[in-house]
Design a protein around this motif. Structure first.
Motif, PDB file in Angstrom:
ATOM      1  N   GLY A   9     -98.724  12.139  26.882  1.00  0.00           N
ATOM      2  CA  GLY A   9     -97.622  11.209  27.091  1.00  0.00           C
ATOM      3  C   GLY A   9     -98.015   9.828  27.558  1.00  0.00           C
ATOM      4  N   TYR A  10     -99.318   9.561  27.632  1.00  0.00           N
ATOM      5  CA  TYR A  10     -99.784   8.248  28.076  1.00  0.00           C
ATOM      6  C   TYR A  10     -99.783   7.239  26.934  1.00  0.00           C
ATOM      7  CZ  TYR A  10    -101.399   9.747  32.685  1.00  0.00           C
ATOM      8  OH  TYR A  10    -101.454  10.191  33.982  1.00  0.00           O
ATOM      9  N   TRP A  11     -99.541   5.983  27.295  1.00  0.00           N
ATOM     10  CA  TRP A  11     -99.755   4.851  26.406  1.00  0.00           C
ATOM     11  C   TRP A  11    -101.052   4.175  26.847  1.00  0.00           C
ATOM     12  CZ3 TRP A  11     -96.377   3.858  22.372  1.00  0.00           C
ATOM     13  CH2 TRP A  11     -95.178   4.570  22.397  1.00  0.00           C
ATOM     14  N   LEU A  12    -101.941   3.935  25.895  1.00  0.00           N
ATOM     15  CA  LEU A  12    -103.246   3.359  26.203  1.00  0.00           C
ATOM     16  C   LEU A  12    -103.197   1.849  26.018  1.00  0.00           C
ATOM     17  CD1 LEU A  12    -105.592   5.936  24.425  1.00  0.00           C
ATOM     18  CD2 LEU A  12    -104.537   6.065  26.688  1.00  0.00           C
ATOM     19  N   VAL A  13    -103.547   1.131  27.074  1.00  0.00           N
ATOM     20  CA  VAL A  13    -103.505  -0.334  27.058  1.00  0.00           C
ATOM     21  C   VAL A  13    -104.915  -0.865  27.255  1.00  0.00           C
ATOM     22  CG1 VAL A  13    -102.559  -2.408  28.122  1.00  0.00           C
ATOM     23  CG2 VAL A  13    -101.173  -0.312  28.009  1.00  0.00           C
ATOM     24  N   GLY A  14    -105.457  -1.491  26.228  1.00  0.00           N
ATOM     25  CA  GLY A  14    -106.781  -2.079  26.316  1.00  0.00           C
ATOM     26  C   GLY A  14    -106.696  -3.584  26.517  1.00  0.00           C
ATOM     27  N   THR A  15    -107.723  -4.152  27.130  1.00  0.00           N
ATOM     28  CA  THR A  15    -107.787  -5.608  27.277  1.00  0.00           C
ATOM     29  C   THR A  15    -108.834  -6.149  26.310  1.00  0.00           C
ATOM     30  OG1 THR A  15    -109.408  -5.427  29.074  1.00  0.00           O
ATOM     31  CG2 THR A  15    -107.088  -5.550  29.692  1.00  0.00           C
ATOM     32  N   ASP A  16    -108.456  -7.209  25.620  1.00  0.00           N
ATOM     33  CA  ASP A  16    -109.337  -7.805  24.618  1.00  0.00           C
ATOM     34  C   ASP A  16    -108.911  -9.258  24.436  1.00  0.00           C
ATOM     35  OD1 ASP A  16    -110.225  -8.584  21.791  1.00  0.00           O
ATOM     36  OD2 ASP A  16    -111.171  -6.615  21.992  1.00  0.00           O
ATOM     37  N   GLU A  17    -109.878 -10.157  24.372  1.00  0.00           N
ATOM     38  CA  GLU A  17    -109.538 -11.577  24.232  1.00  0.00           C
ATOM     39  C   GLU A  17    -108.791 -11.860  22.934  1.00  0.00           C
ATOM     40  OE1 GLU A  17    -113.822 -13.136  22.416  1.00  0.00           O
ATOM     41  OE2 GLU A  17    -113.367 -13.391  24.546  1.00  0.00           O
ATOM     42  N   ARG A  18    -108.892 -10.919  21.969  1.00  0.00           N
ATOM     43  CA  ARG A  18    -108.161 -11.066  20.704  1.00  0.00           C
ATOM     44  C   ARG A  18    -106.836 -10.312  20.711  1.00  0.00           C
ATOM     45  NH1 ARG A  18    -113.256  -8.804  17.576  1.00  0.00           N
ATOM     46  NH2 ARG A  18    -113.182  -7.607  19.517  1.00  0.00           N
ATOM     47  N   GLY A  19    -106.469  -9.746  21.848  1.00  0.00           N
ATOM     48  CA  GLY A  19    -105.224  -8.995  21.941  1.00  0.00           C
ATOM     49  C   GLY A  19    -104.018  -9.848  21.587  1.00  0.00           C
ATOM     50  N   SER A  20    -103.054  -9.254  20.911  1.00  0.00           N
ATOM     51  CA  SER A  20    -101.900 -10.007  20.406  1.00  0.00           C
ATOM     52  C   SER A  20    -100.850 -10.277  21.474  1.00  0.00           C
ATOM     53  CB  SER A  20    -101.256  -9.242  19.244  1.00  0.00           C
ATOM     54  OG  SER A  20    -100.828  -7.955  19.682  1.00  0.00           O
ATOM     55  N   MET A  21    -100.943  -9.615  22.617  1.00  0.00           N
ATOM     56  CA  MET A  21     -99.901  -9.715  23.635  1.00  0.00           C
ATOM     57  C   MET A  21    -100.480 -10.209  24.955  1.00  0.00           C
ATOM     58  SD  MET A  21     -97.485  -6.607  25.105  1.00  0.00           S
ATOM     59  CE  MET A  21     -96.973  -6.150  23.453  1.00  0.00           C
TER      60      MET A  21
END
Length: 251
Positions: free
Chosen positions: A174-186
């Protein structure tokens, strides 16, 4: 003798003596140092019948391997490592009726100082556990425990053999995975951090590996207005985790 570990610094040693005194096998205190917290450490050791030796600064520095020991050093039993399967069982049994607690994943972070700083922030915001790949990740060391200021004794750091597979197991739970990336859209502030979230951070040099990045449900970026393109991993972790805390407190 069975394998042992070590820990130094006032906060880590004091926290361990309060939370798990049976883990401490031997305590060393620098001669001539007196403070309220040093006296508290000595008192707890006496109360728990932990062997304690007062030694000169030179010997304490040799034991710790550095001069940042703050006058205390302890030999301990190895930290008991929680398995990933045990974590999943714990989450299913204790949290399925409520919201899943936030988790943190560090993908091949190799600097023990960074791991310690992430542990300290994770403890402050209520992270339940930290996952790391077994290979090419720093383990919890004496340096990590010193930087973490006691958080290494309160948050399990769980090595996993296959990170991508472990991430998929978290998604099924049930987890949502949130990654950090300089190209991230949000922008990281645009995400709804009140959902059941696992924050996924890349390593100091190359960031998230491809399979790790592809496992994420969201990729967010932290705005950078100066000349450098990214933050230190422990700083970026703190930025995201405190946005999560801010949103959850105002929900």
């Amino acid at each position: 003798m069975d394998r042992t570990e070590s820990i130094y610094g006032i906060n880590p040693v004091l926290t361990l003596l309060k939370q798990s005194p049976s883990q401490v096998l031997q305590l060393y205190i620098q001669a001539g140092i007196h403070s309220r917290r040093i006296d508290e450490i000595a008192g707890l050791a006496t109360k728990k019948d932990i062997p304690t030796e007062v030694v000169e600064r030179v010997r304490l520095q040799a034991l710790a391997g550095c001069d940042r020991h703050q006058g205390v050093f302890a030999i301990t039993k190895p930290v008991e490592t929680l398995s990933f399967d045990t974590l999943l069982d714990h989450l299913e049994k204790d949290y399925m009726a409520q919201q899943l607690p936030p988790l943190l994943v560090l993908d091949q972070v190799q600097d023990p100082h960074n791991l310690g700083a992430c542990l300290r922030t994770a403890d402050a915001v209520g992270i339940a556990a930290i996952l790391i790949p077994e290979r090419k990740s720093t383990p919890v060391t004496a340096v990590t425990r010193k930087v973490a200021c006691g958080a290494a004794e309160s948050i399990p750091v769980i090595p996993v053999k296959n990170l991508a597979r472990s991430l998929q197991a978290l998604k099924k739970l049930g987890y949502w995975l949130v990654g950090t990336d300089e190209r991230g859209s949000m922008d990281y502030t645009e995400l709804d951090w009140t959902i059941p979230v696992t924050l996924v951070m890349g390593n100091e040099g190359s960031g998230l590996r491809r399979l790790t990045r592809e496992s994420c449900d969201y990729l967010v970026h932290i705005p950078m207005l100066g000349q450098v393109s990214s933050l230190n991993v422990s700083v970026a972790t703190g930025v995201c985790l405190y946005e999560m805390l801010r949103q959850r407190r105002h929900k």
